[in-house]
Design a protein around this motif. Structure first.
Motif, PDB file in Angstrom:
ATOM      1  N   GLY A   1      13.009  11.866   7.378  1.00 38.14           N
ATOM      2  CA  GLY A   1      12.612  13.152   6.805  1.00 38.14           C
ATOM      3  C   GLY A   1      12.761  13.243   5.306  1.00 38.14           C
ATOM      4  N   ILE A   2      13.000  12.110   4.634  1.00 39.22           N
ATOM      5  CA  ILE A   2      13.200  12.094   3.178  1.00 39.22           C
ATOM      6  C   ILE A   2      11.885  11.769   2.474  1.00 39.22           C
ATOM      7  CG2 ILE A   2      14.454  10.955   1.302  1.00 39.22           C
ATOM      8  CD1 ILE A   2      16.638  10.251   3.402  1.00 39.22           C
ATOM      9  N   GLU A   3      11.576  12.525   1.399  1.00 41.96           N
ATOM     10  CA  GLU A   3      10.407  12.207   0.578  1.00 41.96           C
ATOM     11  C   GLU A   3      10.670  10.912  -0.193  1.00 41.96           C
ATOM     12  OE1 GLU A   3       7.520  13.917   0.433  1.00 41.96           O
ATOM     13  OE2 GLU A   3       8.263  15.289   1.979  1.00 41.96           O
ATOM     14  N   VAL A   4       9.657  10.043  -0.267  1.00 42.33           N
ATOM     15  CA  VAL A   4       9.819   8.727  -0.895  1.00 42.33           C
ATOM     16  C   VAL A   4       8.748   8.516  -1.973  1.00 42.33           C
ATOM     17  CG1 VAL A   4       9.909   6.227  -0.542  1.00 42.33           C
ATOM     18  CG2 VAL A   4      10.715   7.767   1.266  1.00 42.33           C
ATOM     19  N   VAL A   5       9.192   8.167  -3.180  1.00 36.90           N
ATOM     20  CA  VAL A   5       8.277   7.709  -4.229  1.00 36.90           C
ATOM     21  C   VAL A   5       8.434   6.192  -4.277  1.00 36.90           C
ATOM     22  CG1 VAL A   5       7.679   7.771  -6.664  1.00 36.90           C
ATOM     23  CG2 VAL A   5       8.503   9.845  -5.521  1.00 36.90           C
ATOM     24  N   LEU A   6       7.400   5.476  -3.850  1.00 34.17           N
ATOM     25  CA  LEU A   6       7.444   4.018  -3.724  1.00 34.17           C
ATOM     26  C   LEU A   6       6.738   3.386  -4.916  1.00 34.17           C
ATOM     27  CD1 LEU A   6       8.244   1.574  -1.990  1.00 34.17           C
ATOM     28  CD2 LEU A   6       6.125   1.881  -0.703  1.00 34.17           C
ATOM     29  N   LEU A   7       7.526   2.810  -5.829  1.00 34.94           N
ATOM     30  CA  LEU A   7       6.992   2.342  -7.097  1.00 34.94           C
ATOM     31  C   LEU A   7       6.952   0.822  -7.165  1.00 34.94           C
ATOM     32  CD1 LEU A   7       7.692   3.825 -10.575  1.00 34.94           C
ATOM     33  CD2 LEU A   7       8.077   1.386 -10.248  1.00 34.94           C
ATOM     34  N   ASP A   8       5.826   0.286  -7.662  1.00 38.75           N
ATOM     35  CA  ASP A   8       5.717  -1.152  -7.888  1.00 38.75           C
ATOM     36  C   ASP A   8       4.864  -1.391  -9.129  1.00 38.75           C
ATOM     37  OD1 ASP A   8       5.494  -4.057  -7.485  1.00 38.75           O
ATOM     38  OD2 ASP A   8       6.232  -3.623  -5.464  1.00 38.75           O
ATOM     39  N   THR A   9       4.714  -2.666  -9.491  1.00 36.01           N
ATOM     40  CA  THR A   9       4.013  -2.994 -10.734  1.00 36.01           C
ATOM     41  C   THR A   9       2.504  -2.802 -10.635  1.00 36.01           C
ATOM     42  OG1 THR A   9       3.997  -5.308 -10.035  1.00 36.01           O
ATOM     43  CG2 THR A   9       5.762  -4.613 -11.530  1.00 36.01           C
ATOM     44  N   SER A  10       1.963  -2.808  -9.414  1.00 36.16           N
ATOM     45  CA  SER A  10       0.529  -2.551  -9.237  1.00 36.16           C
ATOM     46  C   SER A  10       0.335  -1.560  -8.098  1.00 36.16           C
ATOM     47  CB  SER A  10      -0.227  -3.845  -8.922  1.00 36.16           C
ATOM     48  OG  SER A  10       0.043  -4.288  -7.602  1.00 36.16           O
ATOM     49  N   GLN A  11      -0.739  -0.789  -8.185  1.00 33.69           N
ATOM     50  CA  GLN A  11      -1.020   0.189  -7.144  1.00 33.69           C
ATOM     51  C   GLN A  11      -1.272  -0.515  -5.809  1.00 33.69           C
ATOM     52  OE1 GLN A  11      -0.657   3.405  -7.733  1.00 33.69           O
ATOM     53  NE2 GLN A  11      -1.084   4.008  -5.611  1.00 33.69           N
ATOM     54  N   GLU A  12      -1.894  -1.684  -5.896  1.00 32.77           N
ATOM     55  CA  GLU A  12      -2.168  -2.448  -4.677  1.00 32.77           C
ATOM     56  C   GLU A  12      -0.872  -2.818  -3.959  1.00 32.77           C
ATOM     57  OE1 GLU A  12      -4.372  -6.621  -3.280  1.00 32.77           O
ATOM     58  OE2 GLU A  12      -4.188  -6.131  -5.408  1.00 32.77           O
ATOM     59  N   SER A  13       0.132  -3.267  -4.712  1.00 36.20           N
ATOM     60  CA  SER A  13       1.420  -3.631  -4.113  1.00 36.20           C
ATOM     61  C   SER A  13       2.116  -2.414  -3.535  1.00 36.20           C
ATOM     62  CB  SER A  13       2.319  -4.300  -5.160  1.00 36.20           C
ATOM     63  OG  SER A  13       1.755  -5.510  -5.602  1.00 36.20           O
ATOM     64  N   ALA A  14       2.049  -1.294  -4.257  1.00 36.69           N
ATOM     65  CA  ALA A  14       2.671  -0.060  -3.768  1.00 36.69           C
ATOM     66  C   ALA A  14       2.008   0.416  -2.477  1.00 36.69           C
ATOM     67  CB  ALA A  14       2.601   1.019  -4.842  1.00 36.69           C
ATOM     68  N   GLU A  15       0.678   0.372  -2.443  1.00 38.05           N
ATOM     69  CA  GLU A  15      -0.054   0.775  -1.230  1.00 38.05           C
ATOM     70  C   GLU A  15       0.278  -0.159  -0.066  1.00 38.05           C
ATOM     71  OE1 GLU A  15      -1.838   3.382  -0.771  1.00 38.05           O
ATOM     72  OE2 GLU A  15      -2.410   4.117  -2.768  1.00 38.05           O
ATOM     73  N   LYS A  16       0.408  -1.433  -0.364  1.00 41.24           N
ATOM     74  CA  LYS A  16       0.766  -2.410   0.676  1.00 41.24           C
ATOM     75  C   LYS A  16       2.152  -2.096   1.240  1.00 41.24           C
ATOM     76  CE  LYS A  16       1.200  -7.399   1.462  1.00 41.24           C
ATOM     77  NZ  LYS A  16       1.176  -8.743   0.815  1.00 41.24           N
ATOM     78  N   GLY A  17       3.065  -1.661   0.362  1.00 39.85           N
ATOM     79  CA  GLY A  17       4.399  -1.277   0.812  1.00 39.85           C
ATOM     80  C   GLY A  17       4.366  -0.089   1.747  1.00 39.85           C
ATOM     81  N   LYS A  18       3.504   0.888   1.451  1.00 42.88           N
ATOM     82  CA  LYS A  18       3.350   2.044   2.334  1.00 42.88           C
ATOM     83  C   LYS A  18       2.727   1.625   3.663  1.00 42.88           C
ATOM     84  CE  LYS A  18       1.226   6.624   2.753  1.00 42.88           C
ATOM     85  NZ  LYS A  18       0.585   7.750   2.050  1.00 42.88           N
ATOM     86  N   ALA A  19       1.757   0.718   3.591  1.00 44.57           N
ATOM     87  CA  ALA A  19       1.074   0.270   4.800  1.00 44.57           C
ATOM     88  C   ALA A  19       2.045  -0.407   5.779  1.00 44.57           C
ATOM     89  CB  ALA A  19      -0.051  -0.686   4.439  1.00 44.57           C
ATOM     90  N   TYR A  20       3.162  -0.900   5.251  1.00 47.24           N
ATOM     91  CA  TYR A  20       4.175  -1.538   6.105  1.00 47.24           C
ATOM     92  C   TYR A  20       4.701  -0.552   7.148  1.00 47.24           C
ATOM     93  CZ  TYR A  20       8.461  -4.158   7.278  1.00 47.24           C
ATOM     94  OH  TYR A  20       9.466  -4.835   7.929  1.00 47.24           O
ATOM     95  N   THR A  21       4.897   0.705   6.731  1.00 50.36           N
ATOM     96  CA  THR A  21       5.360   1.741   7.655  1.00 50.36           C
ATOM     97  C   THR A  21       4.325   1.986   8.745  1.00 50.36           C
ATOM     98  OG1 THR A  21       6.776   2.833   6.027  1.00 50.36           O
ATOM     99  CG2 THR A  21       5.981   4.192   7.848  1.00 50.36           C
ATOM    100  N   GLU A  22       3.070   2.075   8.351  1.00 48.22           N
ATOM    101  CA  GLU A  22       2.013   2.297   9.338  1.00 48.22           C
ATOM    102  C   GLU A  22       1.922   1.116  10.305  1.00 48.22           C
ATOM    103  OE1 GLU A  22      -2.564   3.958   9.459  1.00 48.22           O
ATOM    104  OE2 GLU A  22      -1.809   3.045   7.622  1.00 48.22           O
ATOM    105  N   GLN A  23       2.062  -0.076   9.774  1.00 47.73           N
ATOM    106  CA  GLN A  23       1.977  -1.282  10.595  1.00 47.73           C
ATOM    107  C   GLN A  23       3.107  -1.335  11.630  1.00 47.73           C
ATOM    108  OE1 GLN A  23       2.493  -4.869   8.321  1.00 47.73           O
ATOM    109  NE2 GLN A  23       2.876  -6.099  10.139  1.00 47.73           N
ATOM    110  N   LYS A  24       4.323  -1.037  11.195  1.00 52.78           N
ATOM    111  CA  LYS A  24       5.485  -1.165  12.075  1.00 52.78           C
ATOM    112  C   LYS A  24       5.599  -0.003  13.062  1.00 52.78           C
ATOM    113  CE  LYS A  24       7.065  -5.054  10.527  1.00 52.78           C
ATOM    114  NZ  LYS A  24       7.131  -6.250  11.390  1.00 52.78           N
ATOM    115  N   LEU A  25       5.409   1.223  12.592  1.00 52.56           N
ATOM    116  CA  LEU A  25       5.578   2.381  13.461  1.00 52.56           C
ATOM    117  C   LEU A  25       4.332   2.679  14.287  1.00 52.56           C
ATOM    118  CD1 LEU A  25       7.592   4.906  11.249  1.00 52.56           C
ATOM    119  CD2 LEU A  25       8.440   3.117  12.779  1.00 52.56           C
ATOM    120  N   GLY A  26       3.173   2.260  13.780  1.00 49.92           N
ATOM    121  CA  GLY A  26       1.932   2.542  14.484  1.00 49.92           C
ATOM    122  C   GLY A  26       1.824   1.852  15.831  1.00 49.92           C
TER     123      GLY A  26
END
Length: 728
Positions: free
Chosen positions: A351-376
């Motif tokens: 339930g915590i808001e997360v700001v996921l920061l990386d050096t490129s938007q692509e890497s940051a989006e990939k990090g978010k996609a990890y949650t969808e991949q694992k929980l989906g």
């Protein structure tokens, strides 16, 4: 006849209502008071002619009962009681453990129908109370768990569970639950005949009463009737299926435990023997095996570490006093690699808001996609969407504004970490608590990049974050109590188990875990067969062999850490026997699993030891290989001595943290209760003697620290020390 733990009520139909509700407890448990009160009420049900039957339920919204009070489990001074009574120690222990078994046997033979109305989870002794009733109604809620998980803490069911469950559902399916400690859902239990009826939660008591009223002669269990037969066939050696079940069951238990854990063997023995005799004899057999488990230090060590210490840590045992709760509302996650993505997942799920920061938007989006991949894989889209919406991928440090907690998980490079730390402080301010997920770099040094080092702390996760239960909180020289409280509150929010350690290179877990890998690679360099090293590690109770672990973590990462340590320590660095092995593997381009080849090959044929490994390190030229016991001794004692050094140096302040960190951090032989429990059980004087011999044979890395020598001389143990007693 109300008691301290059970509310008693007799209705107009003569049905006694027993509502279990222990005072000052969030969940019912079986303790001495409940046992005393229930014994008295069973006697009343049996002898009072006004009582035609009874219903047992719980007064707690949290569930029916969680089992025995493991923290309060105490069978007294068995040695002293044995002297007073003239009985043997085992005789005294048997009497102590058999009392509960006898109480439930008295319940099911009271001559009157007794029904259970199960409103929530019923585990361990709680389910055994239910099984001793003649009829069982459970709330129709798929979230309810029914099970006998005692094996998970080194025990076995001790109140008839190993005898009643096989008689209800058959020997083979019962063993699957008993030996593995798994729970069943109500619908599953209904199908197996473990319960007889499902009903809405607000109807279970009325349904139970209705059965009692309609079955005045229902107070006889199936197994106490002449024509009783076990589901699935006769429970005798003459039944081929019965014998095959135990042949297969024993093989499966050995394959899982390597014979290290006593509980599964005791369960198999109790079921095999008890199934062939009447119930009154069967429960005595069960209590015999239960008493043997209690007499062995293994069960006590496992209960203390896996249950008592774990619960205490999760409830904030190491949290500084006098600081108000500091829940995390918005976290800034620096780095969206595997670790950062995993931390983002568990945070957003909590339930915590997360700001996921990386050096490129692509890497940051990939990090978010990890949650969808694992929980989906196991969550429907409606439940997953709000979790994903809490994660904001970005490259802009300005988006960190408003975060009340920061965790960085960037490369293990001091300069890179310092750069992201300073950029973050420019946005959120130095009063924000900053946590570093470093696994090896000292926190005190990293904290220099944050202008208020009292707000800087180590928060070390383990990979994969969503599966690994431990978080190691590292306190730097200037870390303040607010930072500790904030980190512990966050770990509680994400439902992990914390330990708190003081700063040093590698802290506690990475430093001690590393010795397992280093000793394995050192033996490889000596020409010891790789398969012998790997199987020795697994069979002693480690999750995998040391070479496989090195591949998973990455040989390359180990090499980089080694190079950084050499750079930091200069002339003080002492080259170990594993260093040359790692350097040779890097020269061969074998960097670990991520590169497709390390100590193992990872190809179409699956994972297998690199065929060239023996030739590369001289196993073919070694005239004689050591016994597996000698390999295991080195792997184990190299870890033990490093754990003791961490204690001596003040990296660890309590053995509880040391045992929890070892078991849940790197998988140190759980059946021992952890390295400190294990050293206490072996005897510190014995540990010192073995280490002295190993130091003579293999080098000073095995030399026991002064702390161990002093403890051996005084006859001390780790858990007898004042700091351990205060933390208990």
């Amino acid at each position: 006849m109300n008691t301290d733990t059970i509310k008693y009520d007799l209705d107009g139909d003569g049905i006694a209502m027993l509502t279990i509700d222990l005072p000052n407890q969030s969940m019912n448990v079986i303790n001495a008071e409940l046992q005393r009160d229930m014994t008295a009420l069973i006697e009343k049900i049996s002898t009072d002619d006004q009582i035609k039957g009874a219903v047992i339920t719980s007064g707690k919204a949290s569930g029916f009962m969680a089992g025995a009070d493991l923290k309060g489990m105490n069978f007294g001074d068995a040695d002293g009681a044995a002297k007073d009574s003239g009985k043997s120690k085992m005789g005294v222990l048997f009497d102590g453990v058999f009392a509960l078994n006898k109480m439930l046997r008295d319940l099911e033979t009271c001559g009157k129908p007794v029904a259970a109305a199960v409103n929530g989870l019923a585990l361990g002794g709680g389910l055994e109370v239910v099984l001793a009733c003649h009829y069982r109604v459970c709330a129709d809620n798929p979230k309810i768990g029914l099970g006998l998980p005692e094996v998970m803490v080194g025990l076995m069911p001790g109140a008839g569970g190993t005898q009643r469950l096989p008689r209800l559902m058959g020997v083979q399916p019962a063993l699957m639950y008993l030996v593995q400690g798994n729970n069943m859902k109500p619908q599953e239990a209904l199908g197996f005949g473990v319960i007889q009826e499902l009903a809405p939660a607000d109807e279970i008591v009325d349904r139970a009463k209705a059965w009692v009223k309609a079955n005045p002669n229902g107070g006889v269990q199936p197994w106490d009737q002449k024509k009783f037969k076990f589901p699935g066939g006769p429970a005798t050696p003459l039944n081929p299926g019965f014998g095959q079940t135990f042949v297969g069951g024993t093989a499966m238990a050995i394959s899982k435990t390597h014979g290290n854990i006593n509980g599964p063997h005791a369960i198999l023995s109790a079921v095999y023997e008890g199934a062939q005799v009447p119930m009154d004899t069967a429960i005595r057999i069960e209590s015999k095996y239960f008493a043997k488990l209690v007499a062995d230090p293994q069960a006590g060590n496992m209960i203390r570490s896996l249950f008592v210490s774990k619960q205490a840590a999760e409830k904030g045992a190491r949290r500084p006093e006098g600081i108000e709760p500091m829940p995390t509302k918005k976290i800034g996650m620096l780095g969206a690699g595997m670790m950062g993505a995993g931390i983002a997942l568990v945070s957003a799920r909590a339930g915590i808001e997360v700001v996921l920061l990386d050096t490129s938007q692509e890497s940051a989006e990939k990090g978010k996609a990890y949650t969808e991949q694992k929980l989906g894989k196991r969550m429907d889209k409606e439940k997953l969407r709000p979790i994903l919406d809490r994660i904001t991928p970005t490259t802009d440090y300005a988006d960190l504004e408003g975060c009340d907690f920061i965790i960085e998980a960037v490369f293990e490079d001091r300069d890179i970490k310092a750069e992201v730390t300073k950029k973050t402080e420019a946005v959120v301010g130095a009063d924000t608590i900053f946590g570093s997920n470093t696994s090896t770099l000292p926190i005190t040094g990293l904290a220099k990049a944050w202008s208020k080092p009292e707000k800087f702390i180590g928060v070390h996760f383990f990979s994969p974050v969503e599966k690994m239960p431990l978080v190691e909180i590292i306190v730097g020289e200037k870390t303040g109590p607010e930072a500790i409280a904030k980190a512990l509150d966050y770990v509680q929010q994400i439902k992990k188990t914390p330990i708190v350690v003081n700063d040093s290179r590698g802290f506690y877990t990475s430093r001690c875990f590393g010795t397992y890998v280093q000793e394995g690679t050192a033996m490889l360099g000596e020409g010891i067969t790789p398969a012998l090293i790997e199987n020795g590690g697994k069979h002693m109770g480690m999750p995998v062999g040391p070479l496989a672990v090195s591949d998973e973590v990455s040989i390359e990462l180990g090499y980089k850490v080694m190079q950084q340590t050499k750079k930091d320590m200069g002339d003080a660095y002492k080259e170990g026997p594993s260093d040359t092995v790692v350097e040779k593997m890097m020269a061969e381009g074998r960097v670990g699993r991520k590169g497709g080849k390390g100590y193992y090959d990872y190809g179409d044929a699956g994972k297998q030891l690199w065929p060239g490994l023996e030739e590369a390190f001289g196993a073919h030229d070694r005239p004689e290989q050591p016994q597996v016991e000698a390999v295991q001794e080195r792997l184990k004692y190299r870890q033990l001595v490093e754990c003791a050094r961490c204690y001596e140096e003040g990296v660890l302040e309590t053995p509880q943290d040391g045992d929890l960190g070892a078991i849940f951090g790197w998988g140190f032989m759980p059946y021992t209760g952890g390295p400190f429990s294990h050293m206490d059980t072996l005897g510190i004087d014995h540990v010192v003697r073995v280490l002295d011999r190993l130091a003579q044979e293999h080098g000073e890395r095995f030399s026991p620290p002064k702390l161990l020598r002093d403890m051996a001389e005084k006859g001390e143990s780790f858990y007898s020390r004042p700091e351990a007693q205060q933390a208990a």
